[in-house]
Design a protein around this motif. Structure first.
Motif, PDB file in Angstrom:
ATOM      1  N   TYR A  64      56.057  19.674  38.024  1.00  0.00           N
ATOM      2  CA  TYR A  64      56.475  20.920  38.673  1.00  0.00           C
ATOM      3  C   TYR A  64      57.961  21.185  38.449  1.00  0.00           C
ATOM      4  CZ  TYR A  64      57.511  24.301  42.343  1.00  0.00           C
ATOM      5  OH  TYR A  64      57.943  25.403  43.030  1.00  0.00           O
ATOM      6  N   LYS A  72      59.930  24.182  36.396  1.00  0.00           N
ATOM      7  CA  LYS A  72      60.982  25.055  36.923  1.00  0.00           C
ATOM      8  C   LYS A  72      62.195  25.068  35.998  1.00  0.00           C
ATOM      9  CE  LYS A  72      62.239  25.590  41.081  1.00  0.00           C
ATOM     10  NZ  LYS A  72      62.833  25.366  42.414  1.00  0.00           N
ATOM     11  N   GLU A 116      55.725  28.714  33.941  1.00  0.00           N
ATOM     12  CA  GLU A 116      54.795  28.935  35.047  1.00  0.00           C
ATOM     13  C   GLU A 116      53.557  28.050  34.891  1.00  0.00           C
ATOM     14  OE1 GLU A 116      53.887  33.060  35.394  1.00  0.00           O
ATOM     15  OE2 GLU A 116      55.976  33.654  35.781  1.00  0.00           O
ATOM     16  N   GLN A 175      54.331  24.599  36.334  1.00  0.00           N
ATOM     17  CA  GLN A 175      54.435  24.654  37.783  1.00  0.00           C
ATOM     18  C   GLN A 175      53.052  24.771  38.426  1.00  0.00           C
ATOM     19  OE1 GLN A 175      57.853  27.237  39.216  1.00  0.00           O
ATOM     20  NE2 GLN A 175      58.044  27.584  37.005  1.00  0.00           N
ATOM     21  N   ALA A 186      50.936  22.012  40.809  1.00  0.00           N
ATOM     22  CA  ALA A 186      50.282  22.391  42.063  1.00  0.00           C
ATOM     23  C   ALA A 186      48.788  22.084  42.015  1.00  0.00           C
ATOM     24  CB  ALA A 186      50.513  23.871  42.339  1.00  0.00           C
ATOM     25  N   GLU A 196      58.034  22.658  48.635  1.00  0.00           N
ATOM     26  CA  GLU A 196      57.937  23.722  47.636  1.00  0.00           C
ATOM     27  C   GLU A 196      56.701  23.545  46.762  1.00  0.00           C
ATOM     28  OE1 GLU A 196      60.601  25.437  43.903  1.00  0.00           O
ATOM     29  OE2 GLU A 196      61.552  24.194  45.439  1.00  0.00           O
ATOM     30  N   ALA A 218      53.148  26.020  46.060  1.00  0.00           N
ATOM     31  CA  ALA A 218      52.961  26.630  44.743  1.00  0.00           C
ATOM     32  C   ALA A 218      51.485  26.935  44.499  1.00  0.00           C
ATOM     33  CB  ALA A 218      53.495  25.705  43.662  1.00  0.00           C
ATOM     34  N   LYS A 219      51.226  27.960  43.694  1.00  0.00           N
ATOM     35  CA  LYS A 219      49.858  28.380  43.398  1.00  0.00           C
ATOM     36  C   LYS A 219      49.272  27.525  42.283  1.00  0.00           C
ATOM     37  CE  LYS A 219      47.095  32.470  42.255  1.00  0.00           C
ATOM     38  NZ  LYS A 219      47.139  33.923  41.927  1.00  0.00           N
TER      39      LYS A 219
END
Length: 646
Positions: A351, A355, A360, A363, A367, A397, A401-402
């Motif tokens: 993750y 970032k 994306e 990340q 998640a 965080e 996250a999705k």
């Protein structure tokens, strides 16, 4: 005389590195003087609370506080283990690594749990045991593993007090103990100043001084020449060495020189990795290779307030996204080389890497791993203090996250020659070309794996527990390393050979046709008498087609095509092989007039393999009934609808 580690270095350094490119991304970023001007004080870049800042630690650990304390409480009565001389010598006597590693790792785990418990609670309840652990560690002659000590001048597995070696674990310990000193040296001094003084002196003697004085640790690559391997050891060791200097070196000029020296070394690793960013060591090693490069780059960026950063380089992003693209689903990964077929990676590292490089995909994948683990995030990474504390920092965080898996229908790594393809039927194909002296090499040019609805059908077994034989001249006596235990042909009775010259040629990936093709004839010795063997994989909407077009110069013995499977092959119907596992089934059609089909059961007794596959896997062998100088074999693999119930 112990020769194993020397042999691993020679074995790995036989690699012809045709892809090495002198990018020197880090050195182009700054000279020594520019590094000196860019570095900021520790107080400016370390965002974690001081040990005495109880409100800060309560906020920092949040909902994790109680678990961190509970983990430490389990070690309040821990008896510190002595790593005996005979434990080191066992590596020479039987080839066992674990005799030395088990007690050493147990102590390191205990110390990590105790340290984080004390940082979280702050009442001094764990301090005596932390001091015991620090003292015990300083009492050790070496923090190097027995398997790595034969690079000493003595060439033996017993630590030689006359020489300091930096390996993976000594670097880990140097970094971990540097953080320990940073947070607790004032508290140690209240007990007895000699504790922190001795700890600081140990890190100086074992890490800081030898790193600056020696240029002959193979992983530094300072003496790089074409053909020399630069693998995960480089970023792994350098990230830890960098930590030691950033936390302990107070002289600004010496610090800048040390930091720049690590940049020169790490540049060799980045130069060595192919532009496409694939990790030829496999997903199991991604966390130690690209993942450790991320740790290194993040520390460097933090310590310079972002001035010394190359996260915007496309190649660095490619290296990160490899781990997401190599994930099949349900815990399964593409496991070429010495990688396990199960894994996924450290969700926090993935993750944060995502970032840093603005991915994306990474990340969302980090998640996803958390969601797949039912919301649980492993925050304590043992002796890897930086990852542990960063996992705590990013915990909330990451939970928010999705989650998602990569959606690309294919991924092609043109330099490393890895190919992944998917179809709507739930097929995930992974194939490779390459050559037979990659890092952690298996003789596997042209092999493939196939997963159906996240269930492995045609597999790569992976690798068993490491012993002295694993990285020695005996490596290819181990069945998991041999091409005849991969999904490949044995040509004229000959398997593939080890060496950089044994490689694929005329490699092609056609995205429109979902076609991956390579001539693998050069992966075999001349004794195989093969002029051409073009293997093609085509993934259509509902099946995988394997096509072998070959030409031999001599007929010696019948060709044999081997396939490794998790499910036991059902051969009850001529011309068809049925594989059924975990409620999923596929059928492979072959020409019964061309081949005799047999099945070998391969019992699994090594715990590293049984944990993945259970008690047995199977080798399906299709032996040609007719010898011919030129010909073609074709196989089609599709879902077995009658069993799948569709």
């Amino acid at each position: 005389m112990l020769r194993a580690f020397i042999l691993i270095v020679l074995f790995l350094n036989a690699f012809t590195v045709t892809a090495y490119e002198t990018r020197n991304l880090l050195q182009k970023k700054a000279s020594v003087d520019q590094v000196k001007a860019s570095l900021v004080a520790k107080e400016a870049w370390i965002k974690y609370p001081a040990y005495t800042n109880r409100n800060g630690w309560d906020a920092f650990t949040g909902s994790l506080k109680d678990d961190l304390i509970k983990e430490g409480e389990a070690y309040l009565d821990y008896t510190w283990k002595v790593v005996r001389a005979s434990d080191y010598l066992e590596y020479e006597r039987s080839g066992s690594r674990v005799a030395m590693e088990n007690p050493f790792n147990a102590n390191n785990t205990a110390l990590s749990r105790l340290l984080f418990a004390e940082l979280a609670e702050g009442k001094g309840r764990f301090m005596n045991q932390i001091i015991n652990g620090v003292w015990q560690t300083c009492e050790m002659s070496s923090w190097v593993l027995s398997a790595h000590l034969s690079v000493q001048k003595s060439k033996r597995a017993l630590p030689d007090y006359r020489e300091e070696i930096i390996d993976l674990t000594s670097a880990d310990m140097g970094s971990f103990l540097s953080w320990t000193w940073y947070f607790l040296h004032d508290a140690f001094d209240k007990v007895n100043p000699v504790i922190s003084s001795r700890l600081r002196a140990n890190i100086q003697k074992r890490i800081l001084d030898p790193y600056m004085q020696r240029s002959d640790y193979w992983w530094q690559a300072f003496n790089y020449k074409p053909g020399v391997l630069v693998n995960n050891w480089n970023p792994w060791c350098n990230s830890n060495v960098l930590t030691c200097f950033l936390l302990l070196e107070e002289d600004a000029t010496k610090l800048a020189a040390a930091v720049h020296r690590t940049m020169q070394s790490v540049d060799h690793f980045i130069n060595y990795v192919k532009e496409d960013g694939a990790c030829e060591e496999g997903p199991s090693y991604w966390g130690h290779a690209a993942g450790k490069l991320y740790d290194y780059l993040q520390l460097l960026s933090n310590a310079s307030n972002g001035k010394l950063s190359i996260f915007n380089e496309p190649m660095i992003k490619n290296m990160g996204e490899y781990i997401a693209r190599s994930y099949v689903g349900n815990g399964w990964v593409v496991n070429f080389a010495d990688a396990s077929a199960k894994g996924g990676g450290d969700a926090g590292v993935i993750y944060r890497y995502g970032k840093a490089v603005n991915s994306e995909e990474m990340q969302a994948f980090g998640a996803y791993l958390v969601k797949a683990n039912k919301g649980k995030v492993e925050v304590n990474a043992g002796r890897d203090f930086f990852r542990s504390i960063e996992n705590i920092a990013s915990y909330n965080e990451l939970l928010q996250a999705k989650p998602a898996l990569p959606t690309a229908n294919y991924t092609w790594y043109p330099q490393t020659q890895f190919c992944y393809m998917k179809n709507k039927e739930g097929f995930f194909f992974a194939g490779k070309a390459g050559f037979n002296n990659e890092s952690h090499n298996h003789n596997d040019v042209g092999t493939f794996s196939l997963y159906v609805n996240e269930v492995p059908m045609f597999i790569d077994a992976g690798v068993g527990t490491y012993t002295r034989q694993t990285f020695s001249s005996e490596r290819y006596t181990i069945w998991t390393m041999q091409s005849n235990y991969h999904n490949l042909p044995v040509i004229n009775g000959k398997p593939q050979e080890f060496g950089a010259q044994f490689k694929a040629k005329d490699v092609l990936f056609d995205a429109k046709m979902n076609l991956f093709r390579a001539d693998i004839s050069d992966a075999y010795n001349k004794d195989a008498s093969v002029k051409k063997w073009v293997r093609s994989y085509t993934l259509s909407a509902n099946k995988l087609i394997i096509d072998d077009a070959f030409e031999l110069t001599e007929l010696i013995t019948a060709n044999q095509l081997n396939f490794l499977t998790w499910a036991k092959p059902d051969l009850s119907k001529p011309g068809m092989v049925v594989l059924e596992k975990e409620g999923k089934a596929v059928k492979m059609q072959y020409d019964a007039a061309q081949f005799d089909a047999t099945v070998e059961t391969i019992p699994q007794t090594d715990p590293r393999l049984t944990k993945v596959w259970g008690s047995e896997i199977y080798r399906l062998s299709l032996t040609a009934k007719k010898q011919q100088l030129k010909g073609r074999y074709k196989f089609e693999i599709a879902k077995n609808e009658s069993i799948n119930g569709k």
